[in-house]
Design a protein around this motif. Structure first.
Motif, short mmCIF file in Angstrom:
data_model
loop_
_atom_site.label_atom_id
_atom_site.label_comp_id
_atom_site.label_asym_id
_atom_site.label_seq_id
_atom_site.Cartn_x
_atom_site.Cartn_y
_atom_site.Cartn_z
N THR A 111 -24.19 29.22 -7.29
CA THR A 111 -25.59 29.47 -6.93
C THR A 111 -26.12 28.38 -6.00
OG1 THR A 111 -26.42 28.32 -8.89
CG2 THR A 111 -26.07 30.73 -9.07
N LYS A 112 -25.42 27.26 -5.90
CA LYS A 112 -25.83 26.16 -5.01
C LYS A 112 -24.70 25.78 -4.04
CE LYS A 112 -28.58 24.26 -8.73
NZ LYS A 112 -28.36 23.50 -9.93
N THR A 113 -23.54 26.33 -4.24
CA THR A 113 -22.36 25.99 -3.45
C THR A 113 -21.71 27.28 -2.95
OG1 THR A 113 -20.99 26.00 -5.44
CG2 THR A 113 -21.91 23.86 -4.77
N ASP A 163 -20.49 33.30 -2.21
CA ASP A 163 -21.46 32.57 -3.02
C ASP A 163 -22.43 33.56 -3.65
OD1 ASP A 163 -23.31 33.23 -0.97
OD2 ASP A 163 -23.18 31.25 -0.08
N ALA A 185 -20.46 21.15 0.28
CA ALA A 185 -20.78 22.07 -0.83
C ALA A 185 -19.85 23.28 -0.86
CB ALA A 185 -22.23 22.53 -0.71
N ARG A 218 -26.55 34.09 -4.17
CA ARG A 218 -27.90 33.69 -3.84
C ARG A 218 -28.83 34.87 -4.13
NH1 ARG A 218 -24.97 29.85 -3.16
NH2 ARG A 218 -25.12 28.21 -1.60
N GLU A 255 -20.27 25.76 -10.46
CA GLU A 255 -20.30 25.58 -9.00
C GLU A 255 -18.88 25.36 -8.51
OE1 GLU A 255 -22.96 26.22 -7.32
OE2 GLU A 255 -24.36 26.24 -9.00
#
Length: 190
Positions: free
Chosen positions: A140-142, A162, A181, A164, A85
């Motif tokens: 994947t989260k940031t 990013d 994030a 996703r 991340e």
């Protein structure tokens, strides 16, 4: 402290701890640098104390730097932030000084461009970010700020990337935006 140059050198203990971490990451992720030899990388790193200091800054702020290539023309190794991340020690920063100065209130403490310059690294470009994503699933989260072309920046925007839904996206925000994030990914030639 304006005018005072910070010493960009590691202690012998810091140097050895960093080299040990870099070697372990290098050996664990051979897909990022097939055909490259750690002994040659280490020799190059040990020969440049300032770049070793910059790599330590990448490591210290959560970037997990790793070798991702070798430029045969210059005989330099290319190192990217390879943390899964966005680097935790660099979050909540707007894109650049101009973006920061344009905020009337709730200013973040720093900017991606200023932090990168202080660390002696550069932000990944959009192309470099896409190249990094070929070696794994990152952000994947940031999300991570990437170097924004000057014509876009003049219009007030800045780019971030990013991953996703199984694909990589390039997005845009005002350069004054910042999020808990979102940080930035950097790179360095050694």
């Amino acid at each position: 402290m304006k005018g005072v140059e910070m010493k960009k050198e590691l202690s012998p203990k810091q140097r050895e701890e960093l080299l040990t971490a870099l070697k372990a990451r290098f050996e664990k992720n051979m897909n990022r640098h097939e055909g490259l030899d750690w002994a040659k990388v280490r020799a190059r790193l040990e020969a440049d104390t300032e770049k070793l200091w910059s790599l330590n800054e990448m490591e210290r702020t959560g970037g997990e730097p790793d070798v991702v290539g070798h430029d045969k023309k210059t005989d330099e190794y290319i190192v990217f932030d390879c943390s899964a991340e966005t680097p935790k020690g660099r979050t909540s920063v707007c894109y650049d000084r101009e973006g920061l100065e344009s905020r009337k209130e709730h200013r973040p403490k720093n900017t991606a461009m200023d932090m990168a310059a202080a660390m002696g690294i550069e932000l990944l470009t959009e192309e470099q970010y896409l190249e990094l994503q070929k070696s794994g699933d990152f952000d994947t989260k940031t999300s991570s700020w990437v170097k924004t072309p000057s014509d876009m920046r003049k219009l007030g925007g800045a780019l971030y990337c990013d991953r996703r839904y199984g694909r990589v996206f390039v997005g845009h925000n005002g350069a004054q935006s910042y999020y808990a994030a979102r940080a930035f990914r950097g790179w360095l030639r050694v």
